[in-house]
Design a protein around this motif. Structure first.
Motif, PDB file in Angstrom:
ATOM      1  N   MET A  87      15.766  46.362  -9.541  1.00 57.60           N
ATOM      2  CA  MET A  87      15.456  46.078 -11.008  1.00 57.60           C
ATOM      3  C   MET A  87      13.957  45.854 -10.696  1.00 57.60           C
ATOM      4  O   MET A  87      12.796  45.761 -11.151  1.00 57.60           O
ATOM      5  N   SER A  88      13.784  44.682  -9.822  1.00 54.07           N
ATOM      6  CA  SER A  88      12.571  44.217  -9.381  1.00 54.07           C
ATOM      7  C   SER A  88      11.576  45.078  -8.322  1.00 54.07           C
ATOM      8  O   SER A  88      10.302  44.594  -8.668  1.00 54.07           O
ATOM      9  N   ILE A  90      10.231  47.560  -8.566  1.00 50.86           N
ATOM     10  CA  ILE A  90       9.739  48.941  -9.347  1.00 50.86           C
ATOM     11  C   ILE A  90       8.758  50.105  -8.491  1.00 50.86           C
ATOM     12  O   ILE A  90       8.782  50.936  -9.150  1.00 50.86           O
ATOM     13  N   ILE A  91       8.013  49.431  -7.368  1.00 50.56           N
ATOM     14  CA  ILE A  91       7.062  50.162  -6.844  1.00 50.56           C
ATOM     15  C   ILE A  91       7.946  51.276  -5.463  1.00 50.56           C
ATOM     16  O   ILE A  91       8.081  52.464  -5.304  1.00 50.56           O
ATOM     17  N   ASN A 151       1.887  41.110   0.950  1.00 56.03           N
ATOM     18  CA  ASN A 151       0.841  42.220  -0.186  1.00 56.03           C
ATOM     19  C   ASN A 151       0.806  42.748   0.811  1.00 56.03           C
ATOM     20  O   ASN A 151       1.716  44.621  -0.716  1.00 56.03           O
ATOM     21  N   ALA A 152       1.130  43.932   1.621  1.00 59.84           N
ATOM     22  CA  ALA A 152       1.114  45.301   2.440  1.00 59.84           C
ATOM     23  C   ALA A 152       2.611  45.614   2.252  1.00 59.84           C
ATOM     24  O   ALA A 152       2.589  46.795   2.215  1.00 59.84           O
ATOM     25  N   GLN A 154       5.438  46.337   0.597  1.00 61.86           N
ATOM     26  CA  GLN A 154       6.258  46.367  -0.694  1.00 61.86           C
ATOM     27  C   GLN A 154       7.041  46.641  -0.676  1.00 61.86           C
ATOM     28  O   GLN A 154       7.913  45.986  -1.383  1.00 61.86           O
ATOM     29  N   PRO A 160       2.543  42.478  -3.950  1.00 58.48           N
ATOM     30  CA  PRO A 160       1.743  41.256  -4.796  1.00 58.48           C
ATOM     31  C   PRO A 160       2.944  41.582  -6.365  1.00 58.48           C
ATOM     32  O   PRO A 160       2.986  40.200  -7.294  1.00 58.48           O
ATOM     33  N   LEU A 161       3.370  42.456  -6.671  1.00 56.74           N
ATOM     34  CA  LEU A 161       4.505  41.872  -7.597  1.00 56.74           C
ATOM     35  C   LEU A 161       5.391  40.614  -7.630  1.00 56.74           C
ATOM     36  O   LEU A 161       6.074  39.690  -8.319  1.00 56.74           O
ATOM     37  N   LYS A 164      11.378  37.315  -8.339  1.00 53.34           N
ATOM     38  CA  LYS A 164      11.590  36.663  -9.429  1.00 53.34           C
ATOM     39  C   LYS A 164      12.868  36.595  -9.465  1.00 53.34           C
ATOM     40  O   LYS A 164      14.449  37.690  -8.809  1.00 53.34           O
ATOM     41  N   THR A 242      12.898  29.759  -8.003  1.00 57.43           N
ATOM     42  CA  THR A 242      13.148  30.663  -8.781  1.00 57.43           C
ATOM     43  C   THR A 242      12.089  32.307  -8.221  1.00 57.43           C
ATOM     44  O   THR A 242      12.702  33.042  -8.963  1.00 57.43           O
ATOM     45  N   THR A 243      10.966  32.172  -8.682  1.00 51.02           N
ATOM     46  CA  THR A 243       9.746  33.079  -8.251  1.00 51.02           C
ATOM     47  C   THR A 243       8.987  32.797  -7.078  1.00 51.02           C
ATOM     48  O   THR A 243       8.717  31.491  -7.232  1.00 51.02           O
ATOM     49  N   ILE A 244       9.185  33.885  -6.108  1.00 51.36           N
ATOM     50  CA  ILE A 244       7.593  33.900  -4.921  1.00 51.36           C
ATOM     51  C   ILE A 244       7.195  34.660  -5.208  1.00 51.36           C
ATOM     52  O   ILE A 244       7.213  35.849  -5.735  1.00 51.36           O
ATOM     53  N   SER A 245       6.226  34.653  -4.645  1.00 47.93           N
ATOM     54  CA  SER A 245       4.495  35.516  -4.278  1.00 47.93           C
ATOM     55  C   SER A 245       3.615  35.570  -3.825  1.00 47.93           C
ATOM     56  O   SER A 245       3.536  34.051  -3.242  1.00 47.93           O
ATOM     57  N   THR A 247       0.562  34.601  -3.394  1.00 45.73           N
ATOM     58  CA  THR A 247      -0.579  33.366  -4.320  1.00 45.73           C
ATOM     59  C   THR A 247       0.232  32.345  -3.835  1.00 45.73           C
ATOM     60  O   THR A 247      -0.674  31.312  -4.230  1.00 45.73           O
TER      61      THR A 247
END
Lengths: 346, 376
Positions: A87-88, A90-91, A151-152, A154, A160-161, A164, A242-245, A247
């Protein structure tokens, strides 16, 4: 009663007391209090392991955020369920083996530490060819490289999404057990012959070398152990929020850790623990100054950012009056405490 | 001994202060929490949204006959702090609903906590599709990145009659990556062709390499859904290289800095957006814009407008639910239909994502000019 025996008993007793307090919070505390306690434990783990390289070995290492990132992503990718991953991403879909793997939390934490250590092993060759400012620059660069890679790449990190929907596995038992385990391991290491060799390198590398200490071997050891615990703490952090990115893992994270260990006392595990506690708890406690207040008849509107101002003032006061941080290079010991209470057995 | 006496006096004084200092407190109010990045890297967004929220609160200060109190908590633009902030709002402040955060990453850190506590949350500007995915109590006032990308593609095909597009993506921003990917999918579906895809990073200054590739591919349009700084610099360099095709971008371009940096080069740059003063037709929008401009002496911006919408949506839901119970507010929010908001007419769709129209603006004579509205 010998001193060692007494200390052992006191150590065990204090552990029991600590876990008793944690149990009370778990049972009767609010979600908010538990969250702050978890933050404290994660920052203790991070600060104590970071202090090993910066404080004990005296190398200005500015890349712990790289190992935290690696640990966080490793453990997150290992515990997320395949459906959540599907689900996460998506790209670009997640690459094959990772897309189907799901392991228990504790394995993912060990893997987080291991993968961070492997990266640390490879990076340690270029890092320890240089010293001082140059070492700082190389490690800083590594931290940035890892963030940019997140970031790169993917199809691995979701770019960057971010990721989660991690299960909130990190609870008081996990975070505090690991914090205490880290303190014990690192403290044992510091008090061993290796630890003394590390301190010798910090004081004077050439003299240490003349005495037969191999700087590269010892520095690498400290670096790898530090990276392992940073990685594990990264895994804990990921499952706490519970979420990382990417940033989340900017240089500011390193910067905060640096503040923690310098204010606590560079080279002191006790200092790192105190610093981490003050940082994680103080930040929340100081929120009071940002909310609107009525002092008698005077109404003060809330000013966001006030606590940062106050925090900076506190930092300056600490550094002016305690130049070596809160504890300096001293460690907590039962002798000291009992001496203060003036009924030490002798 | 002197030292000890001073210490005693000081502690007595402090104790006295502590008695008088008490947070402003009023009985029987409805508390709505806001966690926003008031300091840190994206403080500008937080501050714009807080400005909008305050206007909205002035316009509708009451719900169910009770005073509404907005409680602001700062997140320092940070995930850990965002999670702490939501926890604090729910447990210490006992809010009935939450507005925030401004950016997607931090909203994803705050959401799971409000979800677990069954407190509805509305984010004004978190556009990443993952934010509300699989969440029951999470909503937003903005449309999502995929939708904006799709609308841009439709606009490029239908209005600008473009056949070949070149896409330039800032890969350090989830927002840019999301927009670009869904633009490409829709553009190809509508019979267009993507002739070049190049990547930049936030903070880049020189885009010559990417633009050379674009020039070689000879597109009809450049789609660069990036933030204003990169957009402005890129437009300048593109015009210098003699690339004169229209540039289409996203709402990240909607800042006065775009025109300040870009000057002549950004003339005729099109962008999809959440809000434009001219496109605002509802009564609420007119009142909001009037109040906003009277108070802050500047044009109403999209961030503030969306924050105001988040607030109005919540107040509307509380009124319709007739209660401050989290689940009831949530159900009312989910069934929002044709709500006449500041940024347009909002109907709550699947997954807490609103269905609303996209505004298309362009730069003309150094100003943002409204072009058209694309309905969903």
């Amino acid at each position: 009663m010998t001193k060692t025996r007494r200390n052992l008993i006191l150590n065990c007793a204090s552990l029991v007391v600590l876990f008793g307090i944690l149990w009370l919070f778990q049972e009767y505390g609010t979600e908010y209090q538990i969250r702050i306690l978890n933050n404290i434990a994660v920052f203790i783990t991070l600060a104590v392991s970071y202090n090993l390289v910066n404080g004990i070995c005296g190398q200005l290492h500015l890349g712990p955020n790289a190992f935290i990132t690696i640990g966080a992503y490793t453990s997150a990718l290992l515990t997320m369920s395949p459906t959540e991953k599907q689900m996460s991403f998506i790209i670009k879909p997640l690459i094959w083996p990772l897309s189907v793997i799901q392991v228990p939390f504790w394995i993912s934490l060990i893997m987080a530490g291991t993968v961070a250590t492997v990266f640390a092993f490879f990076i340690s060759f270029p890092v320890f060819r240089v010293r001082g400012d140059y070492l700082a620059i190389v490690t800083l660069g590594f931290g940035e490289v890892v963030r940019v890679l997140c970031n790169a790449l993917q199809s691995v990190t979701n770019g960057p999404l971010g990721l989660k929907g991690l299960k909130p596995y990190t609870n008081l038992w996990w975070s505090w057990s690991i914090a205490i385990f880290t303190i014990i391991v690192i403290q044992r290491l510091i008090n061993s012959s290796w630890g003394r060799a590390m301190k010798a390198i910090r004081e004077n590398e050439i003299a240490a070398q003349a005495m037969g200490v191999d700087p590269f071997k010892h520095l690498m050891m400290a670096f790898l152990i530090s990276a392992f615990f940073s990685g594990v703490a990264g895994g804990l952090l990921a499952h706490l929020i519970t979420t990382i990115s990417p940033t989340l893992f900017t240089f500011f994270l390193t910067f905060n850790l640096l503040i923690i260990i310098v204010v606590g006392g560079l080279g002191s595990t006790t200092g790192a623990v105190i610093g981490a506690t003050l940082f994680a708890w103080g930040g929340e406690a100081l929120r009071v100054v940002e909310s609107p207040m009525d002092i008698g008849p005077i109404h003060i509107p809330g000013i966001p950012g006030m606590r940062m101002v106050l925090f900076s003032v506190i930092l300056m006061v600490v550094i002016i009056f305690a130049r070596r941080g809160i504890t300096g290079r001293n460690e907590f010991s039962w002798d000291w405490l009992l001496g203060k209470l003036s009924f030490g057995s002798r | 001994m002197k030292g000890i006496r001073w210490f005693k006096i000081l502690s007595v004084l402090m104790a006295l202060c502590a008695c008088f200092v008490s947070p402003a407190f009023a009985e029987d109010v409805i508390k709505i929490g806001a966690y926003l990045p008031m300091t840190g890297a994206v403080a500008a967004y937080g501050q714009m949204e807080w400005n909008g929220l305050q206007i909205a609160h002035e316009m509708r200060p009451k719900a169910l006959g009770k005073e509404i109190k907005l409680v602001l908590v700062d997140t320092k633009s940070d995930k850990i702090e965002a999670a702490n902030a939501v926890s604090r709002l729910i447990e210490k402040e006992k809010v009935v609903a939450i507005i925030g955060e401004a950016i997607s990453g931090n909203t994803m850190a705050g959401n799971p906590i409000s979800e677990a506590a069954k407190i509805p949350s509305v984010s004004p500007t978190a556009t990443n599709p993952l934010v509300t995915q699989g969440k029951k109590y999470a909503f937003r006032a903005c449309f999502i990145d995929p939708f904006q990308g799709q609308v841009a593609a439709r606009f490029a095909r239908d209005h600008l009659k473009a056949k070949k597009a070149a896409v330039i993506i800032d890969i350090a921003q989830d927002y840019c990556v999301g927009l670009a990917n869904f633009f490409v999918k829709e553009f190809v579906k509508l019979g267009g062709q993507v002739v070049s895809t190049t990547y930049i990073q936030t903070g880049d200054q020189d885009f010559t390499a990417q633009l050379s590739a674009v020039q070689a591919a000879n597109p009809d349009i450049i789609y660069a859904p990036n933030y204003y700084t990169e957009d402005a610099l890129m437009a300048k360099q593109a015009r210098d290289l003699g690339i004169n095709v229209p540039i289409l971008t996203g709402d990240g371009a909607q800042a006065d800095e775009l025109i300040k940096i870009g000057g002549k080069a950004v003339e005729n740059m099109y962008f999809t957006a959440h809000f434009h003063k001219k496109a605002a037709t509802t009564e609420l929008a007119k009142e909001y814009i009037k109040k906003f401009e009277a108070k802050y002496k500047k044009e109403a911006d999209a961030f503030g407008a969306l924050a105001a919408d988040a607030y109005f949506l919540l107040v509307d839901a509380i009124e319709r639910a007739g209660s401050t119970d989290g689940t009831k507010i949530r159900d009312a929010l989910a069934s929002t239909k044709n709500f006449q908001g500041v940024s347009g007419v909002i109907t709550m769709g699947e997954n807490g994502n609103p269905i609303k129209s996209v505004v298309i603006n362009k730069v003309e004579d150094g100003k943002f000019v409204y072009v058209t509205t694309v309905n969903p």
